[in-house]
Scaffold this motif. Structure first.
Motif, PDB file in Angstrom:
ATOM      1  N   ALA A 109      49.246  -7.740  89.082  1.00 35.77           N
ATOM      2  CA  ALA A 109      49.565  -6.328  89.156  1.00 35.77           C
ATOM      3  C   ALA A 109      50.890  -6.092  89.912  1.00 35.77           C
ATOM      4  O   ALA A 109      51.797  -5.317  89.850  1.00 35.77           O
ATOM      5  N   ARG A 110      50.906  -6.880  91.047  1.00 34.59           N
ATOM      6  CA  ARG A 110      52.248  -6.854  91.914  1.00 34.59           C
ATOM      7  C   ARG A 110      53.452  -7.378  91.088  1.00 34.59           C
ATOM      8  O   ARG A 110      54.447  -6.647  91.163  1.00 34.59           O
ATOM      9  N   VAL A 111      53.159  -8.493  90.314  1.00 34.91           N
ATOM     10  CA  VAL A 111      54.249  -8.978  89.491  1.00 34.91           C
ATOM     11  C   VAL A 111      54.675  -7.861  88.331  1.00 34.91           C
ATOM     12  O   VAL A 111      55.614  -7.545  88.104  1.00 34.91           O
ATOM     13  N   THR A 112      53.503  -7.254  87.772  1.00 42.46           N
ATOM     14  CA  THR A 112      53.700  -6.244  86.942  1.00 42.46           C
ATOM     15  C   THR A 112      54.651  -5.199  87.413  1.00 42.46           C
ATOM     16  O   THR A 112      55.602  -4.572  86.784  1.00 42.46           O
ATOM     17  N   LEU A 113      54.517  -4.750  88.546  1.00 44.54           N
ATOM     18  CA  LEU A 113      55.308  -3.823  89.164  1.00 44.54           C
ATOM     19  C   LEU A 113      56.724  -3.710  89.715  1.00 44.54           C
ATOM     20  O   LEU A 113      57.332  -2.841  89.678  1.00 44.54           O
ATOM     21  N   ASP A 114      56.877  -4.994  89.669  1.00 40.72           N
ATOM     22  CA  ASP A 114      58.515  -5.419  90.305  1.00 40.72           C
ATOM     23  C   ASP A 114      59.455  -4.773  89.569  1.00 40.72           C
ATOM     24  O   ASP A 114      60.423  -4.363  90.370  1.00 40.72           O
ATOM     25  N   SER A 115      59.459  -4.581  88.355  1.00 38.02           N
ATOM     26  CA  SER A 115      60.653  -3.911  87.613  1.00 38.02           C
ATOM     27  C   SER A 115      60.434  -2.594  87.560  1.00 38.02           C
ATOM     28  O   SER A 115      61.360  -1.710  87.442  1.00 38.02           O
ATOM     29  N   VAL A 116      59.022  -2.095  87.337  1.00 40.14           N
ATOM     30  CA  VAL A 116      58.769  -0.720  86.618  1.00 40.14           C
ATOM     31  C   VAL A 116      58.975   0.287  87.815  1.00 40.14           C
ATOM     32  O   VAL A 116      59.709   1.448  87.590  1.00 40.14           O
ATOM     33  N   VAL A 117      58.427   0.081  89.099  1.00 39.26           N
ATOM     34  CA  VAL A 117      58.715   1.153  90.126  1.00 39.26           C
ATOM     35  C   VAL A 117      60.233   1.487  90.299  1.00 39.26           C
ATOM     36  O   VAL A 117      60.635   2.513  90.417  1.00 39.26           O
ATOM     37  N   ALA A 118      60.896   0.116  90.431  1.00 40.53           N
ATOM     38  CA  ALA A 118      62.546   0.427  90.689  1.00 40.53           C
ATOM     39  C   ALA A 118      63.089   1.443  89.800  1.00 40.53           C
ATOM     40  O   ALA A 118      64.013   2.309  89.881  1.00 40.53           O
ATOM     41  N   LYS A 119      62.679   1.075  88.545  1.00 40.03           N
ATOM     42  CA  LYS A 119      63.341   1.736  87.420  1.00 40.03           C
ATOM     43  C   LYS A 119      63.022   3.032  87.222  1.00 40.03           C
ATOM     44  O   LYS A 119      63.924   3.820  86.837  1.00 40.03           O
ATOM     45  N   TYR A 120      61.901   3.536  87.535  1.00 36.99           N
ATOM     46  CA  TYR A 120      61.349   5.004  87.321  1.00 36.99           C
ATOM     47  C   TYR A 120      61.360   5.609  88.491  1.00 36.99           C
ATOM     48  O   TYR A 120      61.016   7.011  88.445  1.00 36.99           O
ATOM     49  N   ALA A 121      61.803   5.047  89.839  1.00 38.94           N
ATOM     50  CA  ALA A 121      61.894   5.714  90.866  1.00 38.94           C
ATOM     51  C   ALA A 121      63.032   6.956  90.958  1.00 38.94           C
ATOM     52  O   ALA A 121      63.909   6.675  90.351  1.00 38.94           O
TER      53      ALA A 121
ATOM     54  N   LYS B   5      62.993   9.363  88.871  1.00 39.72           N
ATOM     55  CA  LYS B   5      62.779   9.962  87.437  1.00 39.72           C
ATOM     56  C   LYS B   5      61.422  10.442  87.221  1.00 39.72           C
ATOM     57  O   LYS B   5      61.359  11.679  86.495  1.00 39.72           O
ATOM     58  N   LEU B   6      60.542   9.807  87.779  1.00 42.35           N
ATOM     59  CA  LEU B   6      59.097  10.367  87.561  1.00 42.35           C
ATOM     60  C   LEU B   6      58.590  10.472  88.815  1.00 42.35           C
ATOM     61  O   LEU B   6      58.568   9.378  89.906  1.00 42.35           O
ATOM     62  N   ALA B   7      57.867  11.583  89.362  1.00 40.55           N
ATOM     63  CA  ALA B   7      57.465  11.865  90.561  1.00 40.55           C
ATOM     64  C   ALA B   7      56.428  10.964  90.696  1.00 40.55           C
ATOM     65  O   ALA B   7      55.354  10.879  89.958  1.00 40.55           O
ATOM     66  N   ALA B   8      56.179  10.553  91.983  1.00 42.53           N
ATOM     67  CA  ALA B   8      54.764   9.893  92.344  1.00 42.53           C
ATOM     68  C   ALA B   8      54.509   8.457  91.671  1.00 42.53           C
ATOM     69  O   ALA B   8      53.680   8.126  91.565  1.00 42.53           O
ATOM     70  N   VAL B   9      55.711   7.795  91.304  1.00 42.10           N
ATOM     71  CA  VAL B   9      55.686   6.553  90.635  1.00 42.10           C
ATOM     72  C   VAL B   9      55.479   5.446  91.740  1.00 42.10           C
ATOM     73  O   VAL B   9      54.474   4.604  91.347  1.00 42.10           O
ATOM     74  N   ASP B  10      55.473   5.705  93.050  1.00 43.06           N
ATOM     75  CA  ASP B  10      55.134   4.699  94.144  1.00 43.06           C
ATOM     76  C   ASP B  10      53.606   5.030  94.450  1.00 43.06           C
ATOM     77  O   ASP B  10      52.879   4.019  95.161  1.00 43.06           O
ATOM     78  N   VAL B  11      53.107   6.093  93.920  1.00 46.50           N
ATOM     79  CA  VAL B  11      51.835   6.660  94.419  1.00 46.50           C
ATOM     80  C   VAL B  11      50.752   5.929  93.511  1.00 46.50           C
ATOM     81  O   VAL B  11      49.705   5.205  93.842  1.00 46.50           O
ATOM     82  N   PHE B  12      51.042   6.145  92.155  1.00 43.13           N
ATOM     83  CA  PHE B  12      49.959   5.646  91.238  1.00 43.13           C
ATOM     84  C   PHE B  12      50.246   4.521  90.384  1.00 43.13           C
ATOM     85  O   PHE B  12      49.306   3.747  89.672  1.00 43.13           O
ATOM     86  N   ALA B  13      51.320   4.228  90.463  1.00 48.00           N
ATOM     87  CA  ALA B  13      51.826   2.734  89.675  1.00 48.00           C
ATOM     88  C   ALA B  13      50.976   1.715  90.060  1.00 48.00           C
ATOM     89  O   ALA B  13      50.631   0.881  89.193  1.00 48.00           O
ATOM     90  N   PRO B  14      50.579   1.464  91.276  1.00 51.15           N
ATOM     91  CA  PRO B  14      49.797   0.261  91.590  1.00 51.15           C
ATOM     92  C   PRO B  14      48.482   0.286  90.734  1.00 51.15           C
ATOM     93  O   PRO B  14      48.053  -0.761  90.065  1.00 51.15           O
ATOM     94  N   SER B  15      47.757   1.370  90.682  1.00 52.46           N
ATOM     95  CA  SER B  15      46.598   1.605  89.742  1.00 52.46           C
ATOM     96  C   SER B  15      46.824   1.400  88.363  1.00 52.46           C
ATOM     97  O   SER B  15      46.232   1.021  87.666  1.00 52.46           O
ATOM     98  N   HIS B  16      48.059   1.988  88.017  1.00 49.75           N
ATOM     99  CA  HIS B  16      48.542   1.976  86.666  1.00 49.75           C
ATOM    100  C   HIS B  16      48.565   0.354  86.008  1.00 49.75           C
ATOM    101  O   HIS B  16      48.349  -0.006  85.093  1.00 49.75           O
ATOM    102  N   ALA B  17      49.010  -0.405  86.926  1.00 46.64           N
ATOM    103  CA  ALA B  17      49.497  -1.751  86.640  1.00 46.64           C
ATOM    104  C   ALA B  17      48.093  -2.454  86.522  1.00 46.64           C
ATOM    105  O   ALA B  17      47.897  -3.389  85.683  1.00 46.64           O
ATOM    106  N   MET B  18      47.246  -2.219  87.481  1.00 45.79           N
ATOM    107  CA  MET B  18      45.951  -2.795  87.550  1.00 45.79           C
ATOM    108  C   MET B  18      45.003  -2.361  86.184  1.00 45.79           C
ATOM    109  O   MET B  18      44.330  -3.173  85.541  1.00 45.79           O
TER     110      MET B  18
END
Length: 360
Positions: A311-323, A325-338
């Motif tokens: 999940a951590r590797v999944t997040l590496d590019s996604v969070v940075a790309k959408y920070a 642009k989409l609210a709360a990407v750092d809040v729920f993206a970890p659960s999205h990745a899992m």
């Protein structure tokens, strides 16, 4: 939670037991995410600022906002939940009744109907799906004809919740509702967020209401909107965009959606899936197995650490790309990745390296 189908409860417990919740700070890598989760003096984390465009109109002193979408179609929000209603020559058609808005539903309807000289009684209530957070206020309109998918009635009958009276009219694939010169088209495109979630199309107003799929301006809620069928929920984004709508009522948060919102979230979900597939192909299972299972047979520890790393590797590019642009990407993206990693493994059968298919 007693208001959900047991299949959904089991699926979410499986995700929860992988310990993603406890590991959220560790799942977010990179300086941007680490700064967003820096501890505050009260021990709670900070998160990235919410982009201004994610917010909707201010609510009034009673805690709600009501506005016209087009023609006789209106929407109500308390800045967290939202629904819509049609005023007609013979009464009001309400779509969903979120309990958080509660008595303000009728107040908003009264406000509008006084201004346009139409009847204020809710004669028809459409259920988008069975979840209590969207129809838990249905009991406030006991005399309304209640329309829902067949599966909604089955689920509600088992739950026996007086706040959610059983539908009086059900359908399987499509239902055309015509009341007092107005029209709504209800369609079922299969399961997505829930087994019964429907699409409500107002053709004359060019407005689509579909709940818990697109969250205008925001990332989806926890675990990809706690979708019971993740692949179908992902596909639902394409179905949403096939409708020729100009306005979207998404059921959550404080503003309406435009097509750019749906396209942006679809991009986020697709990027998440692409990244999760790459992570499953690239994260080596062997060191986790050798550290835990090979030593004392602790396969749960092996899987916990392996899944967190994936999940951590999944997040590496996604969070940075959408920070930003989409609210709360750092809040729920970890659960999205899992959730995406688990869905790829369990639903779609995507194998992992280092021992073939890994069973939970």
């Amino acid at each position: 939670m007693t208001d959900e189908d047991p299949r959904g409860i089991a699926r979410r417990k499986l995700l929860q037991y992988t310990a993603v919740g406890a590991a959220m700070p560790a799942l977010l890598g990179g300086p941007l995410a680490r700064a967003a989760l820096a501890a505050t003096d009260d021990g709670l984390p900070d998160y990235l600022p919410v982009p201004a465009g994610a917010h909707g109109p201010n609510v009034n002193e009673l805690g709600y906002y009501v506005g016209r979408i087009k023609g006789n179609l209106y929407w109500i929000t308390d800045s967290n939940f939202q629904c819509m209603f049609l005023t007609t020559r013979t009464g009001v058609v309400l779509v969903d009744a979120p309990p958080s808005i509660g008595g303000n539903l009728q107040r908003a309807i009264d406000e509008v109907t006084r201004a346009n000289g139409r009847p204020n009684r809710v004669t028809h209530l459409v259920y988008s799906h069975f979840h209590a957070d969207h129809i838990g206020g249905a009991g406030l309109f006991p005399k309304a004809e209640r329309i829902a998918h067949t599966e909604t009635r089955r689920l509600l009958k088992a739950l026996r919740d007086p706040r959610r009276p059983l539908p009086t009219v059900t359908f399987d694939d499509q239902y055309i509702l015509e009341v007092g010169g107005e029209r709504l088209e209800l369609r079922y495109h299969g399961p997505n967020h829930s087994p019964d979630n429907i699409f409500i199309w107002a053709p004359n107003q060019e407005t689509l209401m579909v709940v818990d799929v697109v969250f205008p301006g925001w990332t989806p809620f926890l675990d990809l909107a706690v979708a019971e069928d993740v692949p179908a929920w992902v596909r639902a984004h394409d179905t949403v965009l096939k409708y020729p709508w100009k306005t979207l009522v998404g059921g959550h948060k404080g503003r309406l959606g435009v097509r750019a919102d749906a396209e942006l979230q679809r991009g986020y979900v697709h990027d998440l899936e692409t990244s999760a597939r790459a992570a499953l192909a690239g994260v080596d299972f062997t060191p986790f197995y050798m550290r835990y299972a090979a030593v004392d047979g602790n396969m749960w520890a092996t899987m916990n650490e392996y899944l967190k790393a994936t999940a951590r590797v999944t997040l590496d590019s996604v969070v940075a790309k959408y920070a930003g642009k989409l609210a709360a990407v750092d809040v729920f993206a970890p659960s999205h990745a899992m959730a995406m990693v688990m869905s790829l493994r369990l639903d779609l059968g995507v194998d992992s390296p280092g021992g073939g298919t890994i069973h939970p």
